[in-house]
Design a protein around this motif. Structure first.
Motif, PDB file in Angstrom:
ATOM      1  N   ASN A 178       0.790  -0.995   0.026  1.00  0.00           N
ATOM      2  CA  ASN A 178       0.007   0.068  -0.142  1.00  0.00           C
ATOM      3  C   ASN A 178       0.889   1.147   0.019  1.00  0.00           C
ATOM      4  O   ASN A 178       0.478   2.315  -0.433  1.00  0.00           O
ATOM      5  CB  ASN A 178      -0.914  -0.043   1.262  1.00  0.00           C
ATOM      6  CG  ASN A 178      -2.059  -1.008   1.259  1.00  0.00           C
ATOM      7  OD1 ASN A 178      -2.367  -1.527   0.081  1.00  0.00           O
ATOM      8  ND2 ASN A 178      -2.479  -1.377   2.138  1.00  0.00           N
ATOM      9  N   THR A 234      -8.252  -4.787  -7.275  1.00  0.00           N
ATOM     10  CA  THR A 234      -7.160  -4.621  -6.337  1.00  0.00           C
ATOM     11  C   THR A 234      -6.548  -2.852  -6.336  1.00  0.00           C
ATOM     12  O   THR A 234      -6.296  -2.529  -5.163  1.00  0.00           O
ATOM     13  CB  THR A 234      -5.871  -5.499  -6.537  1.00  0.00           C
ATOM     14  OG1 THR A 234      -6.340  -6.815  -6.997  1.00  0.00           O
ATOM     15  CG2 THR A 234      -4.983  -5.547  -5.349  1.00  0.00           C
ATOM     16  N   VAL A 257      -6.572  -0.720  -2.763  1.00  0.00           N
ATOM     17  CA  VAL A 257      -5.387   0.037  -2.406  1.00  0.00           C
ATOM     18  C   VAL A 257      -5.822   1.502  -2.042  1.00  0.00           C
ATOM     19  O   VAL A 257      -5.447   1.947  -1.289  1.00  0.00           O
ATOM     20  CB  VAL A 257      -4.232  -0.055  -3.456  1.00  0.00           C
ATOM     21  CG1 VAL A 257      -3.005   0.641  -3.225  1.00  0.00           C
ATOM     22  CG2 VAL A 257      -3.789  -1.753  -3.481  1.00  0.00           C
ATOM     23  N   ALA A 309      -7.474   1.628   1.116  1.00  0.00           N
ATOM     24  CA  ALA A 309      -6.447   1.576   2.108  1.00  0.00           C
ATOM     25  C   ALA A 309      -5.558   2.718   2.348  1.00  0.00           C
ATOM     26  O   ALA A 309      -5.031   3.283   3.481  1.00  0.00           O
ATOM     27  CB  ALA A 309      -5.616   0.441   2.001  1.00  0.00           C
ATOM     28  N   TYR A 339      -7.354  -5.746   3.024  1.00  0.00           N
ATOM     29  CA  TYR A 339      -6.463  -4.675   2.966  1.00  0.00           C
ATOM     30  C   TYR A 339      -6.383  -4.466   4.531  1.00  0.00           C
ATOM     31  O   TYR A 339      -6.957  -4.646   5.272  1.00  0.00           O
ATOM     32  CB  TYR A 339      -6.467  -3.619   2.344  1.00  0.00           C
ATOM     33  CG  TYR A 339      -7.730  -2.746   2.411  1.00  0.00           C
ATOM     34  CD1 TYR A 339      -7.853  -1.630   3.352  1.00  0.00           C
ATOM     35  CD2 TYR A 339      -9.000  -3.163   1.618  1.00  0.00           C
ATOM     36  CE1 TYR A 339      -9.151  -1.164   3.465  1.00  0.00           C
ATOM     37  CE2 TYR A 339     -10.307  -2.553   1.912  1.00  0.00           C
ATOM     38  CZ  TYR A 339     -10.230  -1.707   2.874  1.00  0.00           C
ATOM     39  OH  TYR A 339     -11.469  -0.721   3.097  1.00  0.00           O
ATOM     40  N   THR A 376      -2.588  -4.839   0.630  1.00  0.00           N
ATOM     41  CA  THR A 376      -3.972  -5.320  -0.301  1.00  0.00           C
ATOM     42  C   THR A 376      -3.657  -6.337  -0.969  1.00  0.00           C
ATOM     43  O   THR A 376      -2.738  -6.535  -2.121  1.00  0.00           O
ATOM     44  CB  THR A 376      -4.328  -3.935  -1.085  1.00  0.00           C
ATOM     45  OG1 THR A 376      -4.549  -2.909  -0.250  1.00  0.00           O
ATOM     46  CG2 THR A 376      -5.550  -4.692  -1.673  1.00  0.00           C
TER      47      THR A 376
END
Length: 807
Positions: free
Chosen positions: A314, A455, A459, A462, A564, A569
């Motif tokens: 991340n 994904t 991210v 996060a 995550y 993540t």
């Protein structure tokens, strides 16, 4: 002391006579250099490395040889000394040709004394390896000229690098790095002194000295040269003794083959580049591949054959593990398909972004109640995954339980373009192309997305809502002239230090959500009491401290789980590349266990408290029944997060105060309330569709007493006294195709306020039937345009148009 003028007077005539000749000589050399350019740079085997430079995946070069490029940083001092001592002790001092060695070799060859030799320098050997020719006297002279030409263009370090990249090691193996990786499974700079010297002695007899087949002969030669190097004090005595005692345990191994999907992707992205440095980490990549392969083996009996995994840091957005399929070599399950980039239905995985956008637009807060009842959205009738409805649910419950109907309701209120625009900013290419055609089903997976795109979206969650492109490789460094095969005309000296390669930056960022909205989504997804918790994880012993969301596509063809924490993540897709569904294929049951295994293996020690509320977020009291700002009749209140200045301040009216007769048989409006004999009473005030759902489920649904029949005040549908009347069946502007041979009927149903007792149905302005407000009525329509009207006992009327056809 002689002055400069005196020196010039003494030598000037001689210099003046020689200068034209020198100029002509240099001009001729330059012309010859242009007419006979150096041969092109060698074709290397593409090699994809991990972030630390270790080899991940290698490919044969275009001539089907293993010729992996040795970088300057990998040429250790030990390797330099061993090669130069054995092959060309005056390498650093000559100009490509060693005249003394030529004279000595000529003497030996003419008089037959000693070993017959050609006096080839390392530079001459490079010339021969670049342009292989038959060994004749004429070709030897050409090698000498080429050697001088090489020395004029390249530094000693670059020439030695070329030599080490071209020396043969038998079969189709060329270069020190290829031999080191294929025989010792180590790069050149990780070899011991014994291994280094063993590789140094093979190139003179590559067909005879084959590692793994002639180890005894190679060991004898290695020790012979080690003793000579010891006598020459080339290395410390102890190092030599240790090298002599080291056994030669070498055999041919397979080429590095980790991350096959990413390796092919990067080689295609950077054609002609010898070394491509990816962002992968060797340990996590190997672990992710093993976990995925073993996990999918257990799923085969369920008709599930493939999975894909992406692990992202991340903080840097660097991809640290990339698993495109469970087994690249499994042709039966299409293992060469890259599941990271395959476009699939995302299921419910877009819902966190939807609710985050709703938080940012002031449309929702976590405790806000949303209707979860069968609803028709202009012809679209979504269903929850379990086919059940809960009446009303909070936003956080709707997200944790992944309910479809509340999500579609929020998207309908916000507008589909608001979602698709954000997905376009987050790099969703298929969504960007199809955006004009997408509708409310988008939030339920009615669009295309890849594991890489999803994904990247998580991210961003996060990282407080900030999106940036994922990084797969470090930018390539510019090649040296020797690596490009260029003839720059200038000689540059360089040391044997590593050439720097710049690391890519974070790149431009896009704000998808505010930090406050991202935090609310994170808090919701981090809850552990939820229905998508896999079996066996109830006790929490092996449950990682993460936020995660599952998704299952229509027909159970794709199972997703994305999670995550502060550091990583991880995205997981499970399914079949041929699109075959499976009854067991759900995100919770088959994707999340692999997600948890990956987190426990790769990020087990991540901190527990990784999300902190931003300063832009605050608490307020809301009505527990509706999640709105408490109104006059809200005794039960709870705390809820909200965004000051953004979140709606609409007051709760889940109960309404009504004036009723003393016996509760009639209700009054302000215009007809009597002077005495009435009382005030609170009645539930839900939305009409919620009220209709409760009645259909047999749940308590108190209705207002009928209005005072003596009241002469005409109440319109927009006087605000009651919720509106709406027809829920048939659908407006819909076309119904009926079978002519069957007496098929259409359903008439409506949603009305709690004060409505009876409704009156009309078809094409002809009375059909009077019925209760929640009663279901059927009628047989005639072909053609049909007008359906409904009136309630409070004087409100609504109608819809439809078309009926027969077949």
């Amino acid at each position: 002391m002689k002055t400069w003028a005196a020196w010039w007077r003494g030598r000037g005539p001689w210099l003046r006579r020689g200068l034209p000749g020198l100029v002509l000589l240099l001009a001729g050399a330059a012309l010859a250099d242009r007419l006979f350019p150096l041969p092109p740079a060698p074709q290397y085997s593409p090699l994809v490395t991990a972030a630390d430079g270790s080899a991940l995946h290698a490919f044969l070069n275009p001539t089907q040889k293993w010729r992996m490029k040795t970088e300057l940083a990998e040429i250790t001092p030990a390797l330099q000394r061993a090669i130069i001592y054995k092959e060309d002790r005056y390498f650093r001092y000559h100009f490509g040709v060693n005249p003394v060695a030529i004279v000595q070799a000529a003497g030996r060859n003419l008089f037959g004394r000693g070993r017959t030799t050609g006096a080839s320098t390392i530079t001459m050997q490079v010339a021969r390896l670049l342009e292989p020719k038959e060994r004749t006297f004429g070709n030897k002279m050409l090698e000498m000229l080429r050697a001088v030409q090489l020395e004029a263009h390249y530094s000693k370090a670059e020439i030695l690098q070329l030599y080490l990249n071209l020396v043969p090691y038998g079969s189709n193996i060329e270069g020190v790095k290829s031999a080191a990786l294929l025989y010792f499974q180590q790069p050149p700079d990780y070899l011991s002194l014994a291994q280094t010297v063993a590789l140094a002695v093979i190139p003179n007899q590559p067909r005879v000295l084959v590692l793994g087949r002639n180890n005894a002969q190679i060991l004898a030669k290695r020790n012979h040269w080690l003793r000579q190097m010891q006598a020459a004090h080339l290395f410390p005595n102890q190092d030599i003794e240790d090298a002599l005692a080291e056994p030669l345990d070498a055999r041919r191994h397979g080429a590095p083959a980790l991350a096959p999907h990413l390796a092919r992707r990067l080689v295609s992205q950077f054609p002609g580049q010898a070394i491509i440095r990816s962002t992968l980490r060797r340990g996590p990549q190997a672990k992710a591949e093993d976990l995925t392969l073993n996990y999918v083996r257990r799923l085969r009996e369920l008709g599930i054959t493939q999975a894909a995994v992406l692990v992202v840091n991340n903080h840097t957005r660097a991809v640290e593990a990339y698993v495109g399929s469970a087994n690249f070599r499994d042709a039966a399950t299409q293992g060469q398909v890259d599941g990271v980039r395959a476009v699939r239905s995302p299921g419910s995985t877009l819902k966190p972004l939807l609710y985050g956008l709703a938080f940012d637009r002031g449309l929702a807060t976590p405790k806000l109640k949303l209707p979860d009842v069968p609803t028709n959205f202009n012809g679209f009738r979504p269903e929850n995954f379990d086919k059940n409805c809960q009446g009303e649910v909070t936003v956080e419950r709707a997200l944790v339980y992944s309910l479809n109907i509340p999500a579609v309701r929020v998207l309908a209120e916000m507008g589909v373009p608001a979602l698709t625009d954000k997905l376009r900013q987050a790099g969703f290419r298929t969504v960007a192309r199809a955006a004009p055609r997408l509708g409310l089903s988008t939030i339920l997976g009615g669009c295309g997305a890849t594991l890489e795109e999803l994904t990247g979206l998580y991210v961003a969650l996060a990282n407080g809502g900030r999106y940036g492109a994922l990084r797969l490789a470090s930018p390539p460094r510019p090649p040296s002239p020797a690596e490009r095969g260029e003839t720059t005309g200038s000689r540059t000296e360089s040391s044997f230090s590593p050439l720097s390669a710049g690391e890519g930056g974070r790149g431009g960022e896009v704000s998808l959500l505010s930090p406050a909205a991202a935090f609310l989504v994170n808090e919701t997804l981090a809850q552990r009491t939820r229905p998508d918790l896999p079996l066996g994880y109830e006790n929490g012993l092996h449950l990682p401290r993460i936020a995660w969301k599952t998704g299952t596509s229509y027909g159970r063809r794709d199972a997703w789980s994305l999670g995550y924490n502060r550091d990583y993540t991880i995205g997981v897709w499970v399914g079949n590349f041929d699109g075959q569904g499976s009854p067991a294929l759900t995100g919770a049951d088959v994707a999340t266990p692999l997600l948890f295994d990956l987190f426990n293996a790769l990020a087990y020690n991540s901190p527990n408290t990784w999300a902190t509320p931003p300063a832009s977020l605050d608490f307020r009291l809301v009505c527990a029944e509706s999640g709105l700002v408490p109104g006059e009749h809200c005794p039960n209140q709870i705390l809820d997060y909200y965004l000051p200045g953004v979140s709606s301040a609409r007051r709760c009216a889940h109960q309404q105060e009504v004036l009723v007769s003393a016996d509760g048989a009639l209700s009054y409006c302000r215009a007809c309330v009597p002077a005495r004999g009435y009382r005030r009473q609170l009645f539930p005030n839900p939305l009409p569709e919620v009220l209709a759902f409760r009645a259909a489920q047999g749940l308590p649904a108190p209705r207002l007493p009928p209005h005072n029949p003596a009241c002469r005040l005409v109440r319109g549908p927009d006087d605000g006294a009651a919720p509106p009347l709406a027809i829920t069946s048939p659908l407006p502007n819909a076309e119904y195709l009926l079978n002519r041979g069957e007496k098929q009927q259409l359903l008439l149903s409506c949603a009305a306020g709690p004060e409505v007792r009876r409704v009156f149905w009309y078809v094409n302005d002809r009375f059909v039937q009077a019925a209760g407000a929640t009663e279901r009525v059927f009628f047989q329509p005639l072909p053609g345009p049909v007008k359906v009207s409904c009136a309630d006992d409070h004087g409100r009327n609504v109608d819809v148009q439809l078309l009926v056809a027969e077949q």
